[in-house]
Structures are given as C-alpha cells and as structure tokens.
Design a protein around this motif. Sequence first.
Motif, PDB file in Angstrom:
ATOM      1  N   ILE A 306      12.642  22.461  -5.900  1.00  0.00           N
ATOM      2  CA  ILE A 306      13.034  21.562  -6.997  1.00  0.00           C
ATOM      3  C   ILE A 306      14.546  21.635  -7.223  1.00  0.00           C
ATOM      4  O   ILE A 306      15.207  20.619  -7.439  1.00  0.00           O
ATOM      5  N   GLY A 307      15.070  22.883  -7.122  1.00  0.00           N
ATOM      6  CA  GLY A 307      16.498  23.111  -7.341  1.00  0.00           C
ATOM      7  C   GLY A 307      17.384  22.274  -6.421  1.00  0.00           C
ATOM      8  O   GLY A 307      18.500  21.895  -6.782  1.00  0.00           O
ATOM      9  N   GLU A 310      18.247  18.882  -8.159  1.00  0.00           N
ATOM     10  CA  GLU A 310      18.710  18.875  -9.555  1.00  0.00           C
ATOM     11  C   GLU A 310      19.435  17.597  -9.927  1.00  0.00           C
ATOM     12  O   GLU A 310      19.169  17.002 -10.980  1.00  0.00           O
ATOM     13  N   ILE A 313      17.046  14.674 -10.426  1.00  0.00           N
ATOM     14  CA  ILE A 313      16.280  14.785 -11.671  1.00  0.00           C
ATOM     15  C   ILE A 313      17.153  14.437 -12.871  1.00  0.00           C
ATOM     16  O   ILE A 313      16.717  13.763 -13.800  1.00  0.00           O
ATOM     17  N   GLN A 314      18.397  14.911 -12.807  1.00  0.00           N
ATOM     18  CA  GLN A 314      19.352  14.628 -13.886  1.00  0.00           C
ATOM     19  C   GLN A 314      19.433  13.122 -14.143  1.00  0.00           C
ATOM     20  O   GLN A 314      19.456  12.671 -15.283  1.00  0.00           O
ATOM     21  N   LYS A 315      19.429  12.340 -13.038  1.00  0.00           N
ATOM     22  CA  LYS A 315      19.575  10.888 -13.177  1.00  0.00           C
ATOM     23  C   LYS A 315      18.271  10.215 -13.615  1.00  0.00           C
ATOM     24  O   LYS A 315      18.280   9.139 -14.174  1.00  0.00           O
ATOM     25  N   VAL A 317      14.843  11.545 -15.319  1.00  0.00           N
ATOM     26  CA  VAL A 317      14.046  12.654 -15.853  1.00  0.00           C
ATOM     27  C   VAL A 317      12.535  12.426 -15.670  1.00  0.00           C
ATOM     28  O   VAL A 317      11.751  13.369 -15.619  1.00  0.00           O
ATOM     29  N   ALA A 320      10.831  14.756 -13.332  1.00  0.00           N
ATOM     30  CA  ALA A 320      10.415  16.086 -13.796  1.00  0.00           C
ATOM     31  C   ALA A 320       9.060  16.018 -14.490  1.00  0.00           C
ATOM     32  O   ALA A 320       8.257  16.943 -14.405  1.00  0.00           O
TER      33      ALA A 320
END
Lengths: 452, 452
Positions: A306-307, A310, A313-315, A317, A320
């Motif tokens: 997942i890392g 990142e 995911i930030q863009k 959500v 997630a």
Amino acid sequence: MLQPLSPERNNERFNALVAALESGRMVRLRRLLSSLHPAEVAHLLESLPPTTRHLAWQLVGAGHRGEVLSYVGDEVRSDLMSDIAVEDLASLMEDLDPDDLADILRDLPETVVEQVLQTMDAQNRRRLETVLSYPEDTAGGLMNTDTITIRGDITLDVVHRYLRLLGTLPEATDSLFVVDRDDNYQGVLLLTTLLTRKRELTVAEVMSHGVEKIPASLPIAQVAQRFEKRDLISAPVVDEEGKLLGRITIDDVVDVIRDEADHSLMSMAGLTEDEDTFAPVFISLRRRSLWLGINLITAFLAAGVIGLFEATIQKQVALAVLMPIVASMGGIAGSQTLTLVIRAMALGQLSQSNIRWLLSKELALGVLNGLLWALVIGIVSATWFKGVELGILIGAAIIINLVFAALSGVVVPLFLRRIGADPALAGGVLLTTITDVVGFMAFLGFATLYLI
Amino acid sequence: MLQPLSPERNNERFNALVAALESGRMVRLRRLLSSLHPAEVAHLLESLPPTTRHLAWQLVGAGHRGEVLSYVGDEVRSDLMSDIAVEDLASLMEDLDPDDLADILRDLPETVVEQVLQTMDAQNRRRLETVLSYPEDTAGGLMNTDTITIRGDITLDVVHRYLRLLGTLPEATDSLFVVDRDDNYQGVLLLTTLLTRKRELTVAEVMSHGVEKIPASLPIAQVAQRFEKRDLISAPVVDEEGKLLGRITIDDVVDVIRDEADHSLMSMAGLTEDEDTFAPVFISLRRRSLWLGINLITAFLAAGVIGLFEATIQKQVALAVLMPIVASMGGIAGSQTLTLVIRAMALGQLSQSNIRWLLSKELALGVLNGLLWALVIGIVSATWFKGVELGILIGAAIIINLVFAALSGVVVPLFLRRIGADPALAGGVLLTTITDVVGFMAFLGFATLYLI
C-alpha cells in the motif's frame, strides 16, 4: 447436518463436581471421582481451570491415576504429571497397557523411563521396549502387545479349551491371531467364527485371510484409513519379516482419527490438536504471540505494498475505503479452496491425475465468481463514489484477485507438502499474504495507471 | 504431531484405474474394480472428476453398487444415484443393512422409498421402518437391527449351541444382548466372557451391566462421545420404555466422529462436511458465491467505517497504509480464540462454571498480546512514518482491537449456539466483522481526535 453438542449430561456431573470442589467437600468429591470411568475423569480434568484441576487430580485414587493419564491429551498430561514425584510414577503405571504406557513415557526424561523400566518384569519390559522402539506416529508405536496367538493345525475344540484355561481375554479382542512355528502371521480366527463353526474343524480350515497385516512402520494416518475402509476392530502388526509384533485396536484408531481431523482445524488457527483449552495464561501466551508475530510480518508486507501507492491514495481517498474489499474477497475465496484441498489431502483423495482437473475447476470458479462479484462491487463502488472508472478498476482487480486466490488455494498446500511443511499450519498465512499483496497491487496499480 | 498423509498406496491403484479409464480398456477396469473392497471403490469414485466418475460407476458390478453407495458421502451419493433408474434402485439395495439403507433412502423421493419398501419381506420392512422413524442424527437413525438376543436364565452351553445353529453372526458382533420376556434390555454377554467362563453358568450370572443402554433419541454426537470414552465396540439402543430396538456399532460411530470433526473445519470456510471435492463447477458455484456474497456485506460494512474518516485519511495517508495491520491482527487473534472455543464446544468441555474462567483467560491473553504487539507495531510505525504520535495511536488501537477480539472469540460462538445457529459456520464472519469495524474505528477515530 451435525448439531453442535449439547453437553447437558456432562454438565450435571461436572457442576456437581465443581460445587463439591468449591464448597471444599472433599470426601464427597473423592467419592464422586471414584464412581466415574477413568475416561470421564480425564474429560472432567480437561474441562477444569488450572487450580481446580490440580486440586481434583490430588483426589483421584492412586490406583486410577495411570489409566486417567492414558485418556487425557498430551498437554494436559504433562501438566498433571508435574504434580507427581518421580518415584511414584513407576507404581502409577503398573497396570497400563504397553501402548498407553509408551505414549506417556515418550514425554518423560530418559532417567524416569529407565526407572519405570526397572520396576517391570522381564516380559513386560521387553514388550514395552518393542513399542518404544517405533516412532509414536507409526503402527509400531500405536500397537499393543497383548495378542493371543494360536497355531493353524489345532482344532477349534482345542482353542475353546485354551481360552477357558486363560480365563480372561484382553479388551477389544474380536479375533485370535494365527501364527506359524516362527511367529509369522498367517491369518485371523474371528471369535464369531470360533463360536459358529464345528469343533472338529482345524483353525487353518476356518481362519480368515481378509485382515491384511500392518507393517510396524506404516504411518498411523494410513492405519486409520485402513480401519475406516475395512471396518476393522483389531488388526495384526508385523515386522519387516512378517513376524507378529502386536495388534492395533479400534479404540486407539478412534483417537487417531479424532486427532487427525482436529489437527487441520486447530493448525489453521496456529494451534495444536493437543491444545489445553484451560492452559495457564503464560503457557498459552508464548504460542499465541508467536502466531501473531508471524502474521504481523505478512501484514507489514501488505502495508508495504500500500505504501508504494501513497501518492495515488492521497489524490483519490476512495481507494483507501475500497481496497480492503478487494483483499478480503480474495482471502475468503482462497480459504475456501485451501480448506477443500487440505481436507482432500487428509483423506488421501489427491493424486497426479486429478489435481489438474481440480485446478481447472477452481480456476473456472475463480473466473465465474470474479465476474459475478466484480459486477456487483463495481456497480456499488461506481454509485457510491460517483465514478464509472473506479467501478471498472475495482471490478478488474476483483477478477484478478479471485483467480490468483483459486490458483494459490490449490498450489500453496501442494507446494508446502512437497517441501515437507504442514499445509494446514502454514497454508492460511501464505495464502492471505498472496491475496493481500495481489489484491492491493492490482487495485492500487490500476488506479495509478488509469485513474490519476 | 500428525503427518499429512502420503497416499502412495492409494495412488498406485488409482493411477492404474485412471490409466485403464483413459485408454478405454474397460475389461481390465471392470476386473480392477471388482477386486477392490466396496469402501475402496467408494474412495476411488470420490477421487474422480465427474465424467470419469460416471464412466467408472457404470462399470461397478450391479451386485456391488448398493454397498459402494453406503460408503460414499451424501453429495457424491446423490450424484451417482442420478444415473440409476428408479426400478433398478430397489434391487440394488437388497443386500444392505437397515442403517445404511435408511441413510440412502432419506435422500430419495417418497415414491421411490415406497417402491423399495414394497420389494422387501415383512420382517426387513418392519426393521427399516423402525430406523426410518427416527431422525438421521439420533441413535435410532444410526442403529442397526441385526441384534442377537438371548435370555438370562439359559446356560452358556445353550448359547454355544444356539450360535452354532445360527451358523454366522453379524459383523462387529462382540456381544449378545440379554433381554427379558418383554424385550427389555438387561445387559450384555460379551463373546469373550462366553468363551472363557464355565459352560454350566447361566447368562445372568456372567453378563455385564457395564454397557449402558442408549436411548433412541440421543443425538449421535453424544453417542460418539460415549463410545470414545468407554471404548465400546457395540451398544444397545432402546426405546423410551427400555425395550431393545437395535444396536450401534463402532464402524458407524467412526463415520460420525470423522464427519463431526470435518464439520468444524469445513464450516469455517463456508463448506459442508459432505462437500464433493470434485463436484461439477456449476454445482459448487452456487454455494461458493453465496458465501462470498455474505462476506461481501461485511466487507462493505468495514469499508463504510473507513468512509467515515475519508477527510482524516486525506490529510494523513500513512493511516491508509497502516490500517489493514490493525484489522488483520484483530482477526487473527480472534480466530484463535474462536477456534479454541468451537473445538471445546464440540468436545463438550464448556459449562457455566468454566466459561467465566476461559473468558478471563482469553481477555488476559488479549491484553498481554495487545501490549506486546502494540509496542512492536508502534515502534515500527513511528520509525517508518517518522511520527511518535502515530506510533502511540496505532499501539492503542491494537490493544483495544485484541481485547475486543478475545471477547468476541468467546462470546460470539456462545451467542450463536444460544440462538440455535452453527458457531462454526457463522462465527468467523461475525468475528471478522467485529474486529474489522472495531479496528478501523479505533485507529481512524483516535487519529481524527488527536492527530489532525
């Protein structure tokens, strides 16, 4: 469908026992315990928390302790034996059968075993040493040496007179073993045959050759399969040269079957089939925390995947929010295939020729279930987050993960068996690692490529 | 430790059979099949994919088919029976024992059962109807009616002569049942006693009262426990008035034990203990997709919880990376407790008085494991994302989730049993829903309160 047990009957006695324990009525308790069959005492002890268990154990009559020990699981047994002084152990075991005795002695230090052996007479010592010379999980380690042997050339009438002379027969005796001059196994004379045929006939004329001899080195799981398939009650165990060593009886096989079936269930949760439900906290802690530690490594691996995403995911959500669904569906589908394969292995159903068929079937199921649930999950996701692309992406990830799950569910246990590992113990951890990694990688990877 | 089976011996025969099937050498195949024990034919059929299975089944001699059917699991049996015309079914079942026959008939439509009953003679029909009148999962449904009964006032010498007159005894006969004039059960005369005691003694003088009669309504799981504890080979089944109805033999009990133990394992993956490993794709698809659908609902529930914290995750993406760790550790710890409790239930170990102790123990383990792994996960997380607060937050969430996991692992199966649901089937789904929701809620909730 089997119903879960309703243990009312046990509960009555059990509650009476606990009540007596709690109120300190030791005399009543001692009487209660001595009225029970050793197997029932064993079951009660296994159902008691540590303190109460040791208190009750002190009250079991010395003459019964050996037999009670032969009925409890390995873990509870070492717990109970820690209470007994070494010098008392030997006397405690006087009345046990060699197979039960061997089972107990295997857990004891060498010096104690020596001491016990010294107290026995020559014949019993020799018998016990024979059983001890075979590993616990082979026919030789499971067998008993209380066989009654006869020759083929005598008449049934002579056998009848011989048995009346003996006065008693060992438990679970359904047949006498016919051997030649050199103790080579020839066949069995069933007691039912002995009772129904004419007295003038010889043993050789009426004996049965239907009960195959069991090599002492045969693994107990295969012994159990043979008993199950042939509906045996007892069977002869022989050495490499065909000489009769002893016999295995159905009551010991029942324990093997119970243990074997429990093994798969318990191993899949990182527990053992001998697990003491009421072990003290600190004894359980070690094994449980080890299991959590192993699983933590795989959880960090999934987190690492997942890392990698990142920024994605930030863009977005929503990724997630939805990603656990992809991983979870893969894990569930994979576990189903894995459990099916582990059971088929335990039943000896898998072979070169049907594994390929099974793999194709599971893959087909993976594709079909993938298509079905991709559609459902895709539509729900697209509606929830108002994005058609997101729905298509998660659908594609679901299909990929369910196909990988099916593949892993078949391949992982086969691979583990090949390398000598226990599929039931390691299979689940390995499988969820794969479905987590593939699930997150597919979903977040697609998102990075097409969504952002 | 039990080793996984190495099915070499089965494989040899199995591969020979498949080779013969594939090369179309039907004569050889037929010979091969007729040389096997019906139980082995059953095992081979269970290990074959659909097409080959039906081909092989056509080659099983008509005289053996009934007995083979009595050895296969429920699912495979209905598969095989679909090949047989109704008018052939009756003749096929002529030689079966009433208990096996009853087992097969229960799966057939009423009209077929009628037809089969009509072909039987009055005595056999009455026996079969007795067995059919009890549910499949009770002693009455499991019993056989081939008991040999004697009176207590005759001498052993008379019994000997009676048995020689009979000529044969039913399989697994280790004892004769002693009844009074009204068929009330009095005790058993063990064959070993009959063989070792003086002929002049009467049955009443030497019979054993140690074998308790089994009420026909007793659930089979409890029958199995009694056989296991008392090392029985056969036991009498009686009606409410104590009249002898039949007997249960250890070979049928072994099947119950195997099924019962398989039940927990298979149910936890949403499968049944009779699951046909080689069922056609479309038959498996229905059950498997249903199970995935149920699990999907819980996955969406967990996703919904995450969705509540979208804003928080947006600000701190590390949360999305770490949150599966919290949920996963809870799920693993909870499954361990759940499996332990389900096994203890199946063994009849749990009662009012020890459940509280078990719950305290599991909670203590939850706290200790929580502290241990909170520390490890906290340090790793704090280092990875360079944030001490994050480490503390995830540690707190881990402790909370492991305590909830322990609590749910004990309470969920007890609750399910109380409401009449199957803990092995529904326990895992309910448990992971709880650990997912609690895990995400605790971790993301704390983050929202303290981190943002």
